[in-house]
Motif scaffolding. Structure first.
Motif, PDB file in Angstrom:
ATOM      1  N   GLN A  57      12.594  21.767  28.249  1.00  0.00           N
ATOM      2  CA  GLN A  57      11.504  21.048  27.591  1.00  0.00           C
ATOM      3  C   GLN A  57      10.209  21.773  27.890  1.00  0.00           C
ATOM      4  O   GLN A  57      10.000  22.280  28.994  1.00  0.00           O
ATOM      5  CB  GLN A  57      11.433  19.606  28.090  1.00  0.00           C
ATOM      6  CG  GLN A  57      10.307  18.767  27.504  1.00  0.00           C
ATOM      7  CD  GLN A  57      10.424  18.577  26.007  1.00  0.00           C
ATOM      8  OE1 GLN A  57       9.846  19.345  25.242  1.00  0.00           O
ATOM      9  NE2 GLN A  57      11.169  17.585  25.581  1.00  0.00           N
ATOM     10  N   SER A  58       9.330  21.843  26.899  1.00  0.00           N
ATOM     11  CA  SER A  58       8.051  22.514  27.084  1.00  0.00           C
ATOM     12  C   SER A  58       7.267  21.864  28.209  1.00  0.00           C
ATOM     13  O   SER A  58       7.192  20.632  28.312  1.00  0.00           O
ATOM     14  CB  SER A  58       7.249  22.455  25.776  1.00  0.00           C
ATOM     15  OG  SER A  58       5.907  22.823  26.002  1.00  0.00           O
ATOM     16  N   ASN A  73       4.640  19.541  26.910  1.00  0.00           N
ATOM     17  CA  ASN A  73       5.129  18.219  26.523  1.00  0.00           C
ATOM     18  C   ASN A  73       5.389  17.340  27.739  1.00  0.00           C
ATOM     19  O   ASN A  73       5.111  16.137  27.718  1.00  0.00           O
ATOM     20  CB  ASN A  73       6.408  18.348  25.696  1.00  0.00           C
ATOM     21  CG  ASN A  73       6.138  18.822  24.293  1.00  0.00           C
ATOM     22  OD1 ASN A  73       5.021  18.720  23.790  1.00  0.00           O
ATOM     23  ND2 ASN A  73       7.163  19.361  23.644  1.00  0.00           N
ATOM     24  N   GLY A  86       7.860  29.126  29.640  1.00  0.00           N
ATOM     25  CA  GLY A  86       6.959  28.002  29.818  1.00  0.00           C
ATOM     26  C   GLY A  86       7.654  26.664  29.679  1.00  0.00           C
ATOM     27  O   GLY A  86       7.069  25.699  29.168  1.00  0.00           O
ATOM     28  N   THR A  87       8.902  26.588  30.146  1.00  0.00           N
ATOM     29  CA  THR A  87       9.685  25.360  29.994  1.00  0.00           C
ATOM     30  C   THR A  87      10.103  24.818  31.348  1.00  0.00           C
ATOM     31  O   THR A  87      10.128  25.533  32.348  1.00  0.00           O
ATOM     32  CB  THR A  87      10.945  25.611  29.148  1.00  0.00           C
ATOM     33  OG1 THR A  87      11.727  26.645  29.756  1.00  0.00           O
ATOM     34  CG2 THR A  87      10.581  26.008  27.730  1.00  0.00           C
TER      35      THR A  87
END
Length: 207
Positions: free
Chosen positions: A82-83, A86, A137-138
């Motif tokens: 997941q980012s 987010n 970037g996750t």
């Protein structure tokens, strides 16, 4: 009645026999230990893969090559990326009260398989990694799913959806009703007070 000498000899023979029994019992225990080491038992239950060594090959303790790999299939873990942006946004929404967990527990996880079908058994979110993958970037999210029919196998690609987060006082607009202007901003038509259509800009939280 017997003589003291005969009694002493009998007592010595008895103790010698006891010593022989103890020595033989030690030999039996050593042989049992060696026999138990001839069979390799897995510390976990699961499905074993193909053997990496052939029958009769020399194996040693702590060798680099594994005899075989045992994979635990039920339950099974599913990792999803997941980012980080987010995740931060969701965390701030929770802290601000804009999002709430339905029932106060952990979010329910559901899977969509590679063929588009929905996996029948829901899972539960266990953790979110505390480390961000620098290149992508996750953040990795891990959920646990029951797998009684062994449908899920390691290495499969699935899509995970988390359910249970409720956004109160939020308008849900059908995506087909939203158009875009030249700059990509969302626009929607609404019926005004005089029953005429009006075009209004939208600030979309997420699609």
């Amino acid at each position: 009645a017997v003589s003291r000498e005969s009694a002493d000899e009998a007592q010595a023979a008895f103790k010698q026999a006891q010593s022989e029994v103890a020595a033989n019992r030690a030999l039996l225990d050593t042989a049992s230990l060696s026999l138990s080491q001839a069979e390799v038992r897995s510390p976990i239950s699961g499905r074993i893969g193909r053997s990496s060594v052939s029958q009769g090959a020399l194996v040693t303790a702590s060798q680099a090559t594994a005899l075989a790999t045992v994979t635990q299939l039920d339950p099974i873990f599913v990792d999803a990326a997941q980012s980080a942006v987010n995740v931060l946004r969701f965390r701030r929404d929770f802290e601000a009260g804009r999002l709430k967990i339905d029932g106060g527990g952990r979010p329910t996880a559901r899977l969509t398989l590679e063929d588009g079908s929905v996996y029948a058994h829901p899972g539960q979110l266990l953790l979110a990694e505390a480390i961000v993958e620098e290149t992508a970037g996750t953040i990795t999210l891990r959920a646990q799913f029951p797998n009684p029919r062994r449908e899920l196998l390691p290495g499969m690609y699935v899509r995970m959806t988390l359910e249970g987060a409720v956004a109160e006082a939020t308008l849900l607009v059908p995506q087909v009703a939203v158009t875009r202007d030249a700059k990509g901003n969302g626009l929607v038509y609404v019926i005004g007070a005089d029953n005429t259509l009006e075009q209004r800009p939208l600030v979309v939280h997420r699609a």
